[in-house]
Design a protein around this motif. Sequence first.
Motif: not given
Length: 91
Positions: A38-44
């Motif tokens: 979810l952190d990577a999705l947030n960044d994207a």
Amino acid sequence: MSKERVYTVDLADVYSADGFHQEIIKSVPVPTHYGKNLDALNDALTSIYKPTKIIFKNTDTIEVALPKFMISLRKMCKGVQESNPNVKIEL
């Protein structure tokens, strides 16, 4: 003004966090180095600079299978929309 891009993420057959992220990769243009969390999705999503709508549909299965994950996803989506006016998310 550019036209809004719409991406639909179908979660009908998703029972795991890994399955969720596989569906994201298939449905939403994320970086090739997407970290499948979810952190990577947030960044994207916070990096999107064109009007974009993301629709999560058929969430019933994952709601039952991963209720805590879905709470975290909802919080993350709310934060993305608050920090990036280009992104609208239906969940």
